[in-house]
Design a protein around this motif. Structure first.
Motif, mmCIF file in Angstrom:
data_model
loop_
_atom_site.group_PDB
_atom_site.id
_atom_site.type_symbol
_atom_site.label_atom_id
_atom_site.label_comp_id
_atom_site.label_asym_id
_atom_site.label_seq_id
_atom_site.Cartn_x
_atom_site.Cartn_y
_atom_site.Cartn_z
ATOM 1 N N GLU A 51 0.755 -1.278 -0.088
ATOM 2 C CA GLU A 51 0.210 -0.033 0.117
ATOM 3 C C GLU A 51 1.075 1.207 0.069
ATOM 4 O O GLU A 51 2.010 1.242 0.719
ATOM 5 N N GLY A 52 0.681 2.278 -1.015
ATOM 6 C CA GLY A 52 1.163 3.426 -1.031
ATOM 7 C C GLY A 52 2.681 3.528 -1.640
ATOM 8 O O GLY A 52 3.151 4.543 -1.796
ATOM 9 N N VAL A 53 3.182 2.472 -2.237
ATOM 10 C CA VAL A 53 4.559 2.361 -2.704
ATOM 11 C C VAL A 53 4.249 2.955 -4.029
ATOM 12 O O VAL A 53 3.826 2.211 -4.858
ATOM 13 N N GLY A 74 9.957 0.062 0.327
ATOM 14 C CA GLY A 74 8.698 0.858 -0.564
ATOM 15 C C GLY A 74 9.126 2.276 -0.142
ATOM 16 O O GLY A 74 9.279 2.581 0.923
ATOM 17 N N VAL A 75 8.675 3.170 -1.039
ATOM 18 C CA VAL A 75 8.826 4.927 -0.823
ATOM 19 C C VAL A 75 7.591 5.448 -1.323
ATOM 20 O O VAL A 75 6.933 4.961 -2.339
ATOM 21 N N ASP A 76 6.916 6.212 -0.719
ATOM 22 C CA ASP A 76 5.841 6.916 -0.856
ATOM 23 C C ASP A 76 5.817 8.026 -1.998
ATOM 24 O O ASP A 76 7.255 8.545 -2.328
ATOM 25 N N ALA A 77 4.713 8.565 -2.377
ATOM 26 C CA ALA A 77 5.023 9.836 -3.382
ATOM 27 C C ALA A 77 5.610 10.856 -2.881
ATOM 28 O O ALA A 77 6.178 11.923 -3.672
ATOM 29 N N ASN A 78 5.634 10.938 -1.458
ATOM 30 C CA ASN A 78 6.603 12.290 -1.048
ATOM 31 C C ASN A 78 7.964 11.856 -0.661
ATOM 32 O O ASN A 78 8.885 12.570 0.054
ATOM 33 N N GLY A 79 8.482 10.735 -0.965
ATOM 34 C CA GLY A 79 9.973 10.396 -0.924
ATOM 35 C C GLY A 79 10.183 9.886 0.314
ATOM 36 O O GLY A 79 11.323 9.701 0.957
ATOM 37 N N ASN A 80 8.970 9.197 1.230
ATOM 38 C CA ASN A 80 9.250 8.625 2.599
ATOM 39 C C ASN A 80 9.298 7.290 2.618
ATOM 40 O O ASN A 80 8.577 6.597 1.865
ATOM 41 N N ASP A 81 10.193 6.610 3.156
ATOM 42 C CA ASP A 81 10.266 5.352 3.424
ATOM 43 C C ASP A 81 9.127 4.703 4.078
ATOM 44 O O ASP A 81 8.663 5.389 5.019
ATOM 45 N N LEU A 82 8.733 3.493 3.554
ATOM 46 C CA LEU A 82 7.419 2.998 4.159
ATOM 47 C C LEU A 82 7.904 1.667 4.681
ATOM 48 O O LEU A 82 8.016 0.656 4.197
ATOM 49 N N ILE A 83 8.051 1.822 6.191
ATOM 50 C CA ILE A 83 8.653 0.870 6.960
ATOM 51 C C ILE A 83 7.569 0.684 8.157
ATOM 52 O O ILE A 83 7.659 1.483 9.203
#
Length: 109
Positions: A51-53, A74-83
């Motif tokens: 989700e969100g990657v 994974g990284v979201d649309a704002n450039g944040n790591d999704l962990i």
């Protein structure tokens, strides 16, 4: 590969000559023992389906036995790591480095 995939325009590509020069420069770096990492398709598919990657970030590490590791998140649309394990956003540990999983016939080897 699907027919549609083969007809898509590739982006962010480099020539074989450039890749060979970069690989050679890496191998000439003192302490550089890993030539590549084999990344199983299932891992990429699972990561991209989280989700969100929208992108993927790679981190390089060394485990407690001294083996080189490539970790992807994974990284979201704002450039944040999704962990966040609780939300199914994992750190993938790609532990199949070359040497040991090399394609010795590759022009990049």
């Amino acid at each position: 590969m699907s027919e549609n995939k083969s007809q898509e325009t590739a982006v962010n590509t480099i020539t074989l000559e450039t890749a060979q020069a970069w690989a050679q420069k890496w191998r000439a770096t003192p302490g550089a023992t890993v030539k590549a990492h084999l990344i199983p398709q299932i891992d990429i598919t699972q990561l991209m389906n989280e989700e969100g990657v929208v992108d993927v970030r790679a981190y390089i590490g060394i485990d407690e036995t001294g083996e080189n590791k490539l970790m992807l998140v994974g990284v979201d649309a704002n450039g944040n790591d999704l962990i966040d394990d609780a939300n199914g956003q994992y750190i993938y540990d790609f532990t199949r480095p070359c040497p040991d999983t090399c394609d010795v016939k590759s022009p990049l080897f």
